[in-house]
Design an enzyme around this catalytic site. Sequence first.
Site: not given
Ligand code: TYD
Length: 344
Positions: A125-127, A150, A154
């Site tokens: 993942t890019d994370e 997480y 990864k």
């Molecule tokens: P997510 O889908 O959890 O992916 P990641 O954290 O792996 O990027 O979240 C995408 C983006 O959306 C991230 O910046 C967190 C934000 N987010 C919210 O603002 N509210 C939420 O309830 C969730 C689940 C994520």
Amino acid sequence: MKKLLVTGGCGFIGSNFVRYWLARHPASKVVVYDKLTYAGRRENLHDLWETPNLSLVVGDVADLELVRRTCQTNEIDLIVNFAAETHVDQSILGPLVFTETNVRGTHVLLEVARELGLRLHHVSTDEVYGHIPEGHQSVETDPLAPRSPYAASKAAADQLVQAYFITYGLPVTITRGANNVGPYQHPEKAVPLFSTNAILGEVLPVYGDGRQMRDYAHVDDHCTGIETVLLRGEMGEVYNVGTGREMTNLEMVEIVLETLGKDRSLIRHVADRPGHDRRYSMNVDKLRALGWAPNHDPRQAVAEAARWYADNRWWWEPIRSGEFRQYYERQYAERLAERAPPKP
Ligand code: TYD
């Protein structure tokens, strides 16, 4: 590459990959190996279980005996590893299972691949790059700097895969995917959460100011990216897969609302995620050099995903009314109860 073991093949990206792969390579055989956790569901491949060249083994990726036996009985020649706990918020609430599945699970697959002489493709993942400041795009040689449990799990898995190439010459490849959107994504993730909340007329909990940036890539483009690496990638190499273009979470939310014909008043700024990465951004030139290109613009990908949730309530309604409710309560009740949520 006739016989594939697809670990995590009942999850979001895994099931999309299995559907794509079988359509494109009907002569190959796919064995899905999946623990069927809350996020890995048989329903994600509901249309395919009758296919004779697809089968399912229910098991834990960290179970060495079962992984080995499954590979031997099915004469597997390639493992594609999607099996993972993937949600950052879940990793903040309960991190240990992330190490077990993501790190130990990948290590078990590497050991089985080494013992039986198999190729392994690992989906990262890019994370793993951590937060990326404005003006930079991650390239595959950048140091890994994960910031959530997480992402750290990864990154550890990603480095184990590379270590097996260096130490044992195991034939491995890695793809690092951007945020994916599309059908069958569990509603804990942002786009399906916001889409299903909007459909139900519930508020959309946007963390902090909502100006965090993500590359919302269509899952089909990830599948073609992995296929490209499987067919033409170089052993021991890592390839970024995304669109190379980001938008803010608020922009994403607005596309969801507009697509579903819902009002902006549903947006609710709530307390931020701890250690929230502000921006991910990847350079995807290395994969493009293999002849791959994304077919979807991120705006179109988000809109298409939102529409899928509107058209497929049968898929997500049982999830939302099941154990997901306890998670939702734990993750959001306090945030939504705050009388003065943070201002954008
Ligand atoms: P997510 O889908 O959890 O992916 P990641 O954290 O792996 O990027 O979240 C995408 C983006 O959306 C991230 O910046 C967190 C934000 N987010 C919210 O603002 N509210 C939420 O309830 C969730 C689940 C994520």
